[in-house]
Design a protein around this motif. Structure first.
Motif, mmCIF file in Angstrom:
data_model
loop_
_atom_site.group_PDB
_atom_site.id
_atom_site.type_symbol
_atom_site.label_atom_id
_atom_site.label_comp_id
_atom_site.label_asym_id
_atom_site.label_seq_id
_atom_site.Cartn_x
_atom_site.Cartn_y
_atom_site.Cartn_z
ATOM 1 N N GLN A 38 0.948 -1.092 -0.079
ATOM 2 C CA GLN A 38 0.001 -0.039 0.008
ATOM 3 C C GLN A 38 0.803 1.122 0.196
ATOM 4 O O GLN A 38 1.746 1.470 0.915
ATOM 5 C CB GLN A 38 -0.710 -0.037 1.210
ATOM 6 C CG GLN A 38 -1.830 1.277 1.247
ATOM 7 C CD GLN A 38 -2.878 1.089 2.375
ATOM 8 O OE1 GLN A 38 -2.817 0.794 3.592
ATOM 9 N NE2 GLN A 38 -4.194 1.542 2.035
ATOM 10 N N LEU A 40 1.053 5.519 -0.211
ATOM 11 C CA LEU A 40 0.363 6.526 0.221
ATOM 12 C C LEU A 40 -0.849 7.031 -0.554
ATOM 13 O O LEU A 40 -0.708 7.183 -1.613
ATOM 14 C CB LEU A 40 1.137 7.728 0.629
ATOM 15 C CG LEU A 40 0.735 8.789 1.764
ATOM 16 C CD1 LEU A 40 0.757 8.012 3.261
ATOM 17 C CD2 LEU A 40 1.866 9.821 1.667
ATOM 18 N N GLY A 41 -1.962 6.998 0.231
ATOM 19 C CA GLY A 41 -3.378 7.322 -0.356
ATOM 20 C C GLY A 41 -3.750 6.434 -1.491
ATOM 21 O O GLY A 41 -4.847 6.908 -2.148
ATOM 22 N N LYS A 42 -3.257 5.272 -1.437
ATOM 23 C CA LYS A 42 -3.912 4.298 -2.491
ATOM 24 C C LYS A 42 -4.544 3.010 -1.757
ATOM 25 O O LYS A 42 -4.005 2.790 -0.611
ATOM 26 C CB LYS A 42 -2.676 3.797 -3.564
ATOM 27 C CG LYS A 42 -2.131 5.033 -4.436
ATOM 28 C CD LYS A 42 -1.189 4.540 -5.270
ATOM 29 C CE LYS A 42 -0.404 5.760 -6.154
ATOM 30 N NZ LYS A 42 0.236 5.119 -7.081
ATOM 31 N N SER B 9 -13.155 10.297 -4.235
ATOM 32 C CA SER B 9 -11.929 9.834 -3.917
ATOM 33 C C SER B 9 -11.781 10.492 -2.530
ATOM 34 O O SER B 9 -11.251 9.917 -1.412
ATOM 35 C CB SER B 9 -10.836 10.399 -4.550
ATOM 36 O OG SER B 9 -10.845 11.778 -4.939
ATOM 37 N N HIS B 10 -12.501 11.453 -2.163
ATOM 38 C CA HIS B 10 -12.487 12.207 -0.641
ATOM 39 C C HIS B 10 -14.012 12.792 -0.614
ATOM 40 O O HIS B 10 -14.356 13.538 -1.409
ATOM 41 C CB HIS B 10 -11.659 13.215 -0.704
ATOM 42 C CG HIS B 10 -11.296 13.763 0.734
ATOM 43 N ND1 HIS B 10 -10.345 14.846 1.006
ATOM 44 C CD2 HIS B 10 -11.675 13.363 1.934
ATOM 45 C CE1 HIS B 10 -10.279 14.897 2.434
ATOM 46 N NE2 HIS B 10 -11.193 14.291 2.947
ATOM 47 N N LEU B 39 -6.964 5.741 10.110
ATOM 48 C CA LEU B 39 -5.466 6.187 9.785
ATOM 49 C C LEU B 39 -4.609 5.599 10.706
ATOM 50 O O LEU B 39 -4.941 5.648 11.651
ATOM 51 C CB LEU B 39 -5.451 7.815 9.728
ATOM 52 C CG LEU B 39 -4.157 8.536 9.551
ATOM 53 C CD1 LEU B 39 -3.978 8.244 8.239
ATOM 54 C CD2 LEU B 39 -4.215 9.909 9.964
ATOM 55 N N MET B 89 -10.691 5.557 5.680
ATOM 56 C CA MET B 89 -10.550 5.271 4.284
ATOM 57 C C MET B 89 -11.552 3.863 4.015
ATOM 58 O O MET B 89 -11.229 3.010 4.874
ATOM 59 C CB MET B 89 -9.292 5.060 3.768
ATOM 60 C CG MET B 89 -8.182 5.830 3.401
ATOM 61 S SD MET B 89 -8.805 6.930 2.097
ATOM 62 C CE MET B 89 -8.107 5.743 0.681
ATOM 63 N N SER B 105 -9.277 2.091 -5.054
ATOM 64 C CA SER B 105 -8.371 3.177 -4.405
ATOM 65 C C SER B 105 -8.924 3.660 -3.244
ATOM 66 O O SER B 105 -8.183 4.437 -2.568
ATOM 67 C CB SER B 105 -7.767 4.208 -5.450
ATOM 68 O OG SER B 105 -7.376 3.779 -6.546
ATOM 69 N N THR B 107 -11.980 5.772 -0.705
ATOM 70 C CA THR B 107 -12.700 6.882 -0.516
ATOM 71 C C THR B 107 -12.353 7.223 0.778
ATOM 72 O O THR B 107 -12.520 6.545 1.854
ATOM 73 C CB THR B 107 -14.264 6.750 -0.529
ATOM 74 O OG1 THR B 107 -14.866 6.651 -1.881
ATOM 75 C CG2 THR B 107 -14.942 8.323 -0.111
ATOM 76 N N ARG B 108 -11.798 8.485 0.882
ATOM 77 C CA ARG B 108 -11.232 8.912 2.282
ATOM 78 C C ARG B 108 -12.568 9.776 2.707
ATOM 79 O O ARG B 108 -13.097 10.746 2.313
ATOM 80 C CB ARG B 108 -10.109 9.952 2.402
ATOM 81 C CG ARG B 108 -9.676 10.369 3.717
ATOM 82 C CD ARG B 108 -8.453 11.345 3.684
ATOM 83 N NE ARG B 108 -7.364 10.404 3.300
ATOM 84 C CZ ARG B 108 -6.892 9.468 4.008
ATOM 85 N NH1 ARG B 108 -7.314 9.128 5.285
ATOM 86 N NH2 ARG B 108 -6.016 8.642 3.903
#
Lengths: 111, 112
Positions: A38, A40-42, B9-10, B39, B89, B105, B107-108
């Motif tokens: 993983q 970052l952000g993926k 995505s966010h 997180l 996430m 990928s 969704t935050r």
């Protein structure tokens, strides 16, 4: 209950060295063991997986070993490169098909 | 290579509001999942969906959560009344007849 323990939580190696990450699982019925990378952000990206009827699997610089008796499985990365730096997760399937994830290992490869 | 697509995505939402997270799984896949990752923590299973019904759900997946596959292509996760602790996430995943998952990928979700 179903649990996967992963160690170490952080791992720092020099470029070119090998990295090993270990996981143990609790559910003896687990039969599928994927490893995810993983960034970052993926989302988690599958890098290698192994079924319970196989003891070892290799794909170029990455290998996974499985010891069903001990309920251990490990990820081995040889000749590490800076682009291998990421968080790595192991997981084990349950009979229902869901995955139980380990806590993750942050791998840092220093140039 | 086929992908699992997630939108948005966010997402930022106020506490108490409803949110819908959307996913388009791989077209010939049969099993659909939602996982979440707070997180810095591990990825946790929320729910699995097969043959148009929930096949398994975790303790996290309480009455505030629901899933739907309304049109044969989308797979949605709804949170009715968001709480601060829902910030995470959220990952959608799908698989076919084999064991290999494909994850989106993510969704935050940020609840303020």
């Amino acid at each position: 209950g179903e649990n996967v323990e992963q160690h170490p939580s952080t791992l720092s190696v020099q470029e070119g060295d090998s990295a090993v990450i270990k996981c143990t699982y609790s559910d003896s019925a687990s039969n599928y063991f994927p490893w995810y990378k993983q960034e970052l952000g993926k989302g988690p990206q599958l890098i290698i997986d192994i079924r319970s009827n196989v003891g070892e699997k290799k794909d170029q610089r990455i290998a996974v070993t499985l010891n069903k008796t001990a309920k251990h499985f490990s990820l081995h990365i040889t000749e590490t490169q800076p682009e291998d730096s990421a968080v790595y997760f192991c997981a084990a399937s349950t009979v229902t098909g869901k995955l139980i994830f380990g806590q993750g290992t942050t791998l840092q490869v220093k140039p | 290579e086929p992908e699992v697509t997630q939108t948005p995505s966010h997402q930022v939402t106020q506490m108490g509001q409803e949110v819908i997270l959307r996913c388009v799984p791989i077209s010939n896949h049969l099993y659909f999942y939602w996982y979440r990752q707070i997180l810095g923590q591990k990825v946790e299973f929320l729910v699995s969906f097969y043959n148009n019904e929930i096949s398994e759900k975790s303790e996290i997946f309480d009455d505030q959560f629901s899933v739907e596959r309304p049109d044969g292509s989308n797979f949605t996760l709804k949170i009715r009344s968001t709480k601060l602790e829902d910030s995470a996430m959220y990952f959608c995943a799908s698989r076919g007849t084999g064991w290999s998952y494909t994850f989106g990928s993510g969704t935050r979700l940020t609840v303020v």
